[in-house]
Design an enzyme around this catalytic site. Structure first.
Site, PDB file in Angstrom:
ATOM      1  N   GLY D 148       0.825  -1.381   0.040  1.00 31.58           N
ATOM      2  CA  GLY D 148       0.039   0.192   0.074  1.00 31.58           C
ATOM      3  C   GLY D 148       0.953   1.137  -0.173  1.00 31.58           C
ATOM      4  O   GLY D 148       2.502   1.224   0.092  1.00 31.58           O
ATOM      5  N   CYS D 149       0.415   2.680  -0.541  1.00 27.89           N
ATOM      6  CA  CYS D 149       0.827   3.848  -0.886  1.00 27.89           C
ATOM      7  C   CYS D 149       1.747   3.930   0.487  1.00 27.89           C
ATOM      8  O   CYS D 149       2.668   4.084   1.219  1.00 27.89           O
ATOM      9  CB  CYS D 149      -0.089   4.287  -1.357  1.00 27.89           C
ATOM     10  SG  CYS D 149      -1.507   4.349  -0.608  1.00 27.89           S
ATOM     11  N   TYR D 150       0.511   4.108   2.130  1.00 26.04           N
ATOM     12  CA  TYR D 150       0.579   4.689   3.533  1.00 26.04           C
ATOM     13  C   TYR D 150       1.910   3.928   3.632  1.00 26.04           C
ATOM     14  O   TYR D 150       3.147   4.471   4.146  1.00 26.04           O
ATOM     15  CB  TYR D 150      -0.286   4.520   4.546  1.00 26.04           C
ATOM     16  CG  TYR D 150      -1.409   5.976   3.317  1.00 26.04           C
ATOM     17  CD1 TYR D 150      -0.609   7.465   4.184  1.00 26.04           C
ATOM     18  CD2 TYR D 150      -2.690   5.777   3.574  1.00 26.04           C
ATOM     19  CE1 TYR D 150      -1.861   7.974   3.671  1.00 26.04           C
ATOM     20  CE2 TYR D 150      -3.717   6.753   3.096  1.00 26.04           C
ATOM     21  CZ  TYR D 150      -2.873   8.176   3.410  1.00 26.04           C
ATOM     22  OH  TYR D 150      -3.961   9.121   3.031  1.00 26.04           O
ATOM     23  N   THR D 152       4.669   1.862   2.554  1.00 21.13           N
ATOM     24  CA  THR D 152       5.472   2.293   2.137  1.00 21.13           C
ATOM     25  C   THR D 152       6.626   3.548   3.357  1.00 21.13           C
ATOM     26  O   THR D 152       7.182   2.837   3.228  1.00 21.13           O
ATOM     27  CB  THR D 152       5.366   2.765   0.198  1.00 21.13           C
ATOM     28  OG1 THR D 152       4.399   1.011  -0.260  1.00 21.13           O
ATOM     29  CG2 THR D 152       7.067   2.668   0.501  1.00 21.13           C
ATOM     30  N   GLN D 311       6.950  10.897  -1.114  1.00 26.23           N
ATOM     31  CA  GLN D 311       6.560  10.156  -2.538  1.00 26.23           C
ATOM     32  C   GLN D 311       5.704  10.563  -3.686  1.00 26.23           C
ATOM     33  O   GLN D 311       4.884  11.118  -2.111  1.00 26.23           O
ATOM     34  CB  GLN D 311       6.564   8.220  -1.848  1.00 26.23           C
ATOM     35  CG  GLN D 311       5.091   8.132  -1.622  1.00 26.23           C
ATOM     36  CD  GLN D 311       5.594   6.695  -0.914  1.00 26.23           C
ATOM     37  OE1 GLN D 311       6.419   5.687  -1.210  1.00 26.23           O
ATOM     38  NE2 GLN D 311       3.708   6.149  -0.543  1.00 26.23           N
TER      39      GLN D 311
END
Lengths: 345, 345, 345, 345
Positions: D148-150, D152, D311
């Site tokens: 998942g983005c968060y 990472t 990011q």
């Protein structure tokens, strides 16, 4: 009618004062000073005021502010402390939107603001203008230190919990976010549209002036030693402030009881909206209005409570709060001239 | 490898040149000058370049630009005309992203730019770097006048119709809109986030420098006297340029024939995308890429043709076009290092 | 107190009516309908109204709108024409913010809106609610067709010139730009933040419904056959509308005389601000207010006049104008409840 | 050349995969499926790809994905788990950008995602695709669960401190902020421009799916029981993710030593940029690039460490990381096709 003067009307808190005061039923705008813009009609700089504000800026030495009943300082730090003594002597009340009188300890002020304090004798008398926590004192004040925008959200968010003694005062984390207007109307590269738009960043992480202001006030109210980590961030929006406040519960208390602490505390404060437990406030619900909204959360029902606080940084966070103070100082209902509904969408 | 120097690398066209040239397979970045930032690593100012560009800015007098094969001027108007003569003498090619060599008539230049032209002897030689209309000349050029951003859209949009003689050249109306980065990286109040966001306005309505540039070029290509009304506007977006071009048809011509004029004209130009008739191009379809897109419309099938043109003002409208010129000047395929796909969303 | 009902209060013109009417001194909000949200407190959907509007939505069949003095339709096209006849019969005045009664010719309406007109018998009586050009008729009206947002800017911008007979009525070009709220509060991909932000595009270029509305009205006022090319565009801002209007002068007339035409026409219209010749109005100077501002330009002093017009599309372009009509219909001063100053920044 | 298929190419992670893979030197785009858009050229939906991607969408049943070497699932949760078994059996590698294989415990997955897990037998084999912490495993993987983005940002930010045992693992607070593209390309009112612009809000405060994913991974790497409070917020920007991570130091350690932990950990990871201590990273410094940047802070030199992580949520937070995994799985240098420099401004 209250005769009002504004020192430094070319910034965002200045034009916001004008927007609010131009429709205030008990105010007569008397003078607006600007050294640089002497003679320029205010509406030429801010066309939103065309036909509504007919004053022109006047140079400070030409404006006789002693004829005013109250003078607002919408100036950089350091201006109010230089001019307030004379105005007060002349019987003019003073409301400073900058930081000159926010911190009671002159040495702490000087450490954080890097300028000498030239009117330390007024620090004791100055009343911190956070209406909901200082209402009675404000009514009798001659000199108001209008709170910082971030400190307003942090104090109103943490106060009921600290007062009730249910959280660890030494372990507060405030993660705050502000719209770009908080940086003021100054020609700087960092707040250009092409720099600040479509972007997000933190600033002042190692230490920010609003930390000591907030800690000191919370300690004064509650007598508890406060340990606060505060991180401000810049959001690509014009107005709006959002604080995500974290605290550790030190006692077994259920959510309804937490909620009740806030509802009781602010039941007579019409500009603080305690939303139902678990609500998700949005900054835009306060855009252009003097409302501050609070919502409580408890992630996965653990021992951390999260308090979400939103306001318009230029209204409740600055000029609206200043007008709220003025109303009290002149015996008017607190909400006079502050009934604007937020602009949504 | 082409040794490249950049004069004035602290603005938006400068950093955009760096973004493109840092990944250009035939380029060796050799020098970047900035009087003010002497010694500062470029990546400290533009963290997007961390790990990708290791150069530091150097003061103009310390950088030996005569060792470069080509020097780009990403400077305010007036700088390139001062330095180009010496560089050309030293055998260095010059590409000016400002206006110094765009207008062949020095007196017209001086009227619009309010500075004397100090190198009028180079005006004749300078090649106007609008690749799609001047490709062959550019290949042999020593000195390129990179086109203005708005003029690029207007020329590529009007040219096929003027060339075919199907519109009234004396009656062109160009309503153009630009992202805020077009105003440059300068500390100014007017382009602050809090001023330019959630807002739309026109500027330069009474007369803008890009009008004479565009008219003169269109007249040179087509031999027709051009009458152009051009109105630029500021859009609250960082990048992107949109021109809505109006023209009156002077001949009976059907839509397919109009479309064919554009497709024929640009069939070998890979950075001009002639979309199907009636398409609605969006600026974001070019964000970060060197593409320019064109779509034709004919409202209610009347005698007005509307040409919609989009580009990224910093790429095809500035730095990308400059690199496209460089490629041709050094015998490389036009698209070398310019294959970035637009960032969408 | 005027008893007000709103049909369709869940869209942007609906919530904007609520913002304005909640502080209107002569209005009692009586009913607000929504089929889908029956029973939901309005403030739950729009938290900006918490503590200010205590109504809940009610299903259309449960709300007795015949008890209202006036009903606003903030609905999609087609709803008002279905319900207006019954309301009018019951003595209720009707203000439709959609297009049902804007176009006098039912066949033209049906061509552009693709739905049959079910109340053509009311078209003659319906009064077009553009206050500045129809003030007297509006005072006596039972049924108001509130103008489209774009048509408001185009009519007020072109009217003084057409009336004076100084421009070519057959050759008008209106290049207009709107904030995204104009697209309404509908779940659609095209107006998602990630699609519409940092982007600019045109739409409806081949033909837009606001063209026949505008042309027909301008022809009615002036008796001249109007030829209008209108191109709407979408701007990444929430509110605000900007029209750049082009016209060819047919007579020798100087700028002061042009300016005088506008000043004379609108001298008694407090919501139309004719700015000094050559001004550059910004949409934000009208954000949240009912003001419309106009400025005239003449590029390079040629024979083209450019009229710049700005307004808030949701206020003067929709809900504010509707309230302005209501005020007149009920004998109130036109500006009652409409004195909000624009939010800037 | 690696033959690549994409399932579900109409969302933002899908088009981002296309942007990256279209210029990847070792990839041949073979099939893109969309049930709804069967037959539509991809470039008709995403005009940024005109002339660069010539594929059309094909219905899932028409596309023979078993001919691909690798298939990316850019789909809602639940799709990959249904199709992966068959593809793996056919020798096709699978990279899932959704959550199907991120959580090893199927019951935890089902609790948070509210759907039954239909391929629990693959959970053990699936490799969590956080390259910097799992590089060797990824090289040999057949099935990748792209993070998942968060998560990472949280994992890369907390890992070096947890590994060194210098912070209280039970007391982590992550205050994260995401651009709106993280909500996907779905027609919903909440992410309309007019709702999400000029606004800031939190969501999922009571509990978010990325909390268990992050906690479980951090526990696996470090063997410590992790207590994490995670609050996501929505920022009015298209791309970009910012995590402000708070942790309490449990040992006396100076700032240089803290910094050294990060520099050592990521010295061979070219997509993790450890900035100098006290830096202020901005999301835009990663816009469109696969870089993730980290900076450490220590407010007033106390016992709290603040880790700032930025990011691009669609690149390193999704599609870029997936391509990074693919590169490793096929023996290519990790950075192949991922060298885009961030778009700034």
């Amino acid at each position: 009618m209250i005769k009002v003067g504004i020192v430094g009307g070319t910034g965002y808190t200045g034009v916001e004062l004008l927007r609010l005061l131009a429709v205030h039923p008990q105010v007569e705008l008397t003078a607006i000073t600007s050294r640089k813009e002497d003679g320029l009609p205010v509406a030429d700089m801010f066309p939103s005021l065309r036909g509504r504000v007919n004053l022109a800026f006047s140079a400070p030495d030409k404006a006789d502010l002693t004829k005013c009943d109250v003078v607002f300082f919408a100036t950089p730090h350091g201006v109010a402390m230089a001019q307030a003594p004379e105005l007060l002597k002349a019987g003019v009340k003073v409301i400073d939107l900058a930081a000159d009188f926010r911190i009671k300890d002159a040495s702490v002020f000087e450490k954080w603001y890097k300028i000498p304090h030239t009117a330390p004798e007024l620090l004791e008398e100055a009343v911190y203008g956070l209406v909901e926590l200082n209402r009675e004192q404000i009514k009798g004040a001659r000199l108001i230190a209008n709170p910082g925008c971030y400190p307003t959200t942090m104090q109103l968010g943490y106060y009921p919990l600290l007062k009730a003694g249910v959280i660890d005062a030494g372990n507060l984390i405030a993660d705050s976010k502000s719209g770009v207007s908080g940086a003021g109307r100054k020609a700087e590269i960092g707040t250009l549209f092409s720099e600040a738009s479509d972007n997000f960043k933190a600033y002042g992480v190692a230490g920010h002036r609003h930390t000591p202001e907030t800690s000191a006030q919370l300690q004064r109210y509650t007598g508890q030693k406060v340990g606060l980590i505060f991180t401000p961030h810049l959001v690509p929006m014009i107005r709006g402030m959002f604080s995500t406040l974290y605290a550790k519960l030190t006692r077994d208390i259920d959510n309804a009881a937490l909620q009740a602490l806030f509802e009781a505390e602010y039941k007579d404060s019409q500009f603080v909206d305690v939303m139902p437990f678990g609500s998700l406030p949005e900054t835009r619900s306060t855009r252009g209005s003097n409302m501050l909204r609070i919502a409580l959360h408890r992630p996965e029902n653990g021992d951390t409570v999260v308090i979400l606080v939103v306001q318009d940084n230029l209204v409740k966070g600055a000029s609206g709060q200043a007008v709220q103070c003025m109303n009290l100082m002149f015996g008017l209902p607190e909400e006079t001239g502050l009934q604007q509904i937020a602009l949504l969408p």
